[in-house]
Design a protein around this motif. Structure first.
Motif, short mmCIF file in Angstrom:
data_model
loop_
_atom_site.label_atom_id
_atom_site.label_comp_id
_atom_site.label_asym_id
_atom_site.label_seq_id
_atom_site.Cartn_x
_atom_site.Cartn_y
_atom_site.Cartn_z
N LEU A 266 0.85 -1.57 -0.16
CA LEU A 266 -0.25 -0.21 0.14
C LEU A 266 1.38 1.78 0.07
O LEU A 266 1.78 1.59 1.22
CB LEU A 266 -0.51 0.04 1.92
CG LEU A 266 -1.63 1.10 1.68
CD1 LEU A 266 -3.26 1.77 0.47
CD2 LEU A 266 -2.51 1.33 2.75
N ILE A 267 0.29 2.41 -1.23
CA ILE A 267 1.20 3.76 -0.96
C ILE A 267 0.60 4.73 -0.81
O ILE A 267 -0.12 4.50 -1.40
CB ILE A 267 2.06 3.58 -2.37
CG1 ILE A 267 3.15 2.04 -2.75
CG2 ILE A 267 2.86 4.61 -2.67
CD1 ILE A 267 2.81 2.22 -4.11
N VAL A 268 1.39 5.14 0.27
CA VAL A 268 -0.10 6.25 0.75
C VAL A 268 0.73 7.24 0.29
O VAL A 268 2.31 7.99 0.44
CB VAL A 268 -0.44 6.70 2.03
CG1 VAL A 268 -1.00 7.12 2.42
CG2 VAL A 268 -0.46 5.41 2.68
N HIS A 269 0.46 8.68 -0.34
CA HIS A 269 0.34 10.14 -1.00
C HIS A 269 0.97 10.71 0.93
O HIS A 269 0.50 10.93 1.70
CB HIS A 269 -0.26 10.49 -1.62
CG HIS A 269 0.17 11.95 -1.95
ND1 HIS A 269 0.31 13.08 -1.53
CD2 HIS A 269 0.61 12.20 -3.44
CE1 HIS A 269 1.06 14.05 -2.20
NE2 HIS A 269 1.15 13.68 -3.26
N GLU A 270 1.91 11.13 0.47
CA GLU A 270 2.48 12.24 2.22
C GLU A 270 1.51 13.06 2.41
O GLU A 270 1.57 13.34 3.47
CB GLU A 270 3.71 12.20 1.97
CG GLU A 270 4.08 13.54 1.23
CD GLU A 270 5.69 13.62 1.01
OE1 GLU A 270 5.72 14.89 0.87
OE2 GLU A 270 6.99 13.09 0.93
N SER A 271 0.40 13.60 2.05
CA SER A 271 -0.31 14.31 1.87
C SER A 271 -1.13 13.91 3.03
O SER A 271 -2.70 14.58 3.25
CB SER A 271 -1.29 15.32 1.23
OG SER A 271 -1.76 14.40 -0.32
N LEU A 272 -1.32 12.26 2.89
CA LEU A 272 -2.70 11.44 3.21
C LEU A 272 -2.28 10.92 5.19
O LEU A 272 -3.03 10.27 5.63
CB LEU A 272 -2.99 10.78 2.59
CG LEU A 272 -3.81 10.87 0.74
CD1 LEU A 272 -4.03 9.55 0.44
CD2 LEU A 272 -4.74 11.78 1.41
N LEU A 273 -1.88 11.13 5.51
CA LEU A 273 -0.78 11.09 6.40
C LEU A 273 -1.67 10.92 8.15
O LEU A 273 -1.64 10.13 8.84
CB LEU A 273 0.89 10.66 6.66
CG LEU A 273 1.78 10.96 5.61
CD1 LEU A 273 3.18 10.99 6.25
CD2 LEU A 273 1.86 8.89 5.70
N LYS A 274 -2.34 12.40 7.91
CA LYS A 274 -3.06 12.93 9.00
C LYS A 274 -4.81 12.46 8.79
O LYS A 274 -5.54 12.84 9.81
CB LYS A 274 -2.95 14.12 9.35
CG LYS A 274 -0.72 14.18 10.00
CD LYS A 274 -0.87 13.33 11.05
CE LYS A 274 0.89 13.52 11.51
NZ LYS A 274 1.16 13.15 13.08
N THR A 275 -4.64 12.26 7.39
CA THR A 275 -5.93 12.00 7.44
C THR A 275 -6.69 10.74 6.71
O THR A 275 -7.11 9.89 7.49
CB THR A 275 -6.47 13.43 5.69
OG1 THR A 275 -5.31 12.67 5.05
CG2 THR A 275 -6.09 14.50 6.72
N VAL A 276 -6.50 10.78 4.97
CA VAL A 276 -7.64 9.59 5.16
C VAL A 276 -6.28 7.57 5.72
O VAL A 276 -7.26 7.34 5.59
CB VAL A 276 -7.72 9.52 3.44
CG1 VAL A 276 -7.46 7.87 2.82
CG2 VAL A 276 -7.32 10.32 2.85
N TRP A 277 -4.97 7.91 5.61
CA TRP A 277 -4.28 6.92 6.21
C TRP A 277 -4.67 6.83 7.46
O TRP A 277 -5.07 5.23 7.38
CB TRP A 277 -2.99 7.76 6.27
CG TRP A 277 -1.63 6.37 6.69
CD1 TRP A 277 -0.94 6.47 7.62
CD2 TRP A 277 -1.89 5.00 6.85
NE1 TRP A 277 -0.37 5.65 8.36
CE2 TRP A 277 -1.29 4.00 7.79
CE3 TRP A 277 -2.55 4.05 6.04
CZ2 TRP A 277 -0.63 2.96 8.12
CZ3 TRP A 277 -2.54 2.46 6.28
CH2 TRP A 277 -1.04 1.74 6.88
N PRO A 278 -4.96 7.57 8.50
CA PRO A 278 -5.06 7.08 9.26
C PRO A 278 -6.56 6.03 9.83
O PRO A 278 -6.99 4.86 10.44
CB PRO A 278 -5.29 7.86 10.93
CG PRO A 278 -4.38 8.72 10.56
CD PRO A 278 -4.53 8.31 8.77
#
Length: 455
Positions: A266-278
């Motif tokens: 799973l590759i997460v765009h760094e802008s999503l680390l505090k929003t979508v990723w959690p």
């Protein structure tokens, strides 16, 4: 069996293929329906044998000699697997005949016609592990596409495959197709011998572990079609919707973790680390998925309050090997990257070129991803688990190819045909090349509108 016996199997398969070329499509369809009836008549006996195979396999798993993922693939009675196997026969039977189709036609000269026509490959050697239903899937596709087949299942499913083969042979014997059109073998020694018989066998299709495929590729002159790994990825683009991302990622991982089209990275765009990723991570943890995280994605989870109950037991540091590992279990490797370009580069360098997905709300990003990722399947907002011949409408599949020659992705009927060129002169004297050239006749190359060959 000895190598001599293996050669006789290969010879009889070649002879069966050659004898079948003038048999009509209608007769091949009839054979499929007869085989389905034979399987249904033997259902109780087949499932009983499958239960014995499962019990023996469980002993191997308990002793650490077999993986749990292999055991799960062995169960023919699980869910709707039996019914799906039989339905697959009907689905393939109803598909258009893939042979005899004209894909190119031109008139080279008055009365000189050239046609490119689809035709079977020849004799297929298909080697697979566990999944006994593959015997039926391959036999169905082979018969419909006009190919003869030699099948080798894993030793863990020998009892089941013997009875499946019995039903197939019984069905063939009630038609005009040779009963040696589909044959099964049981031992590795037979496989080793058959891999040397390129004068009889036209294509090898391995379905199984990385080691199985690599071993076959390294030990035969016969062309090999297949894939060694199923390292699929999902990329969460910076515009990814949280609900959509959660649904796609969770399904891609947990629907059938031991399948080659389940997601491993799973590759997460760094802008999503505090929003979508959690949000996605919590859903994965709730589904009992173990997460191997790089520092940024790990830090984002460790800062959650309240923390998920299984954070400590199910979240660990990843390492470089994590992203090149086909877990085939409820384990997922996660990395954060700064752009879609870096995600594409990561996938192309780590994936097995099977199937990869982007979750995005941007048409531009979807276009870049689908064209930039060098894989057999590139999906937008859809689970990687859709990469399957049955789901594509192929009826069933012979396997999935990650190669770039002949067939790619789930291989159904169209992947089991090649083509030949047919030429006909209608001139009373025939046509010869010596009539063409400087100061002589010139080629017309006029397009002929034709779907079938008129002779």
């Amino acid at each position: 069996m000895s190598s001599t016996s293996s050669e006789e199997i290969a010879k009889s398969a070649k002879a069966a293929f050659e004898a079948s070329q003038l048999i009509s499509s209608a007769e091949r369809i009839k054979a499929l329906h007869v085989i389905r009836s034979e399987l249904e008549a033997l259902k109780a006996e087949i499932l009983a044998a499958n239960h014995v195979d499962l019990e023996a396999a469980q002993v191997e798993v308990d002793a650490g000699r077999m993986s749990d993922s292999l055991l799960k693939r062995l169960d023919l009675a699980k869910g709707d697997k039996w019914d799906s196997m039989l339905q697959g026969i009907l689905d393939v039977a109803e598909l258009p005949d893939p042979t005899g189709t004209v894909t190119y036609a031109t008139e080279l000269d008055d009365g000189l016609e050239l046609y490119r026509v689809s035709c079977p490959i020849g004799v297929l050697l298909v080697i697979f592990e566990a999944r006994p239903e593959v015997v039926v899937n391959i036999a169905t596709l082979a018969i419909k596409s006009g190919n003869a087949a030699i099948l080798k299942g894993g030793k863990e499913s020998n009892r089941t495959t013997l009875l499946l083969s019995k039903a197939i042979s019984s069905g063939l014997s009630k038609t005009s197709l040779p009963d040696t059109y589909v044959q099964t073998i049981q031992t590795r020694a037979e496989v080793s011998s058959l891999l040397q018989l390129d004068q009889y066998i036209d294509l090898v299709i391995p379905r199984g572990s990385n080691s199985l495929v690599k071993n076959i590729q390294n030990n035969t002159r016969i062309p090999v079609m297949g894939h060694a790994d199923g390292l699929c990825s999902v990329y969460l683009d910076e515009t990814a919707d949280a609900e959509k991302a959660t649904r796609v990622v969770v399904d891609s991982k947990i629907d059938y973790p031991s399948a080659c089209n389940s997601t491993e990275n799973l590759i997460v765009h760094e802008s999503l680390l505090k929003t979508v990723w959690p949000i996605v991570a919590k859903a994965l943890l709730a589904a009992n998925v173990r997460l191997l995280c790089d520092p940024p994605t790990l830090e984002a989870l460790e800062s959650l309050s309240p923390a998920p109950e299984n954070l400590q037991s199910h979240v660990q540091h990843s390492d470089e090997t994590s992203y090149s590992t086909e877990h085939l279990s409820l384990t997922l490797s996660i990395i954060s990257l700064p752009s879609i370009q870096s995600a594409i580069k990561f996938i192309n360098s780590h994936s097995s070129h099977h199937t990869d997905c982007i979750v995005t709300e941007s048409d531009a990003a979807a276009s870049v991803f689908c064209r930039g990722v060098d894989s057999a399947g590139t999906f937008v907002n859809a689970s990687t688990r859709f990469a399957d011949g049955f789901r594509y409408g192929f009826g069933t599949e012979v396997g999935i190819s990650t190669g770039k020659i002949h067939a790619r992705g789930p291989v159904g009927l169209e992947g089991l045909v090649i083509y030949k060129y047919m030429m006909r002169s209608k001139d009373s004297r025939g046509h010869v090349v010596g009539d063409f050239g400087t100061g002589k006749k010139q080629y017309k190359h006029s397009v002929i509108q034709a779907k079938t060959v008129p002779f």
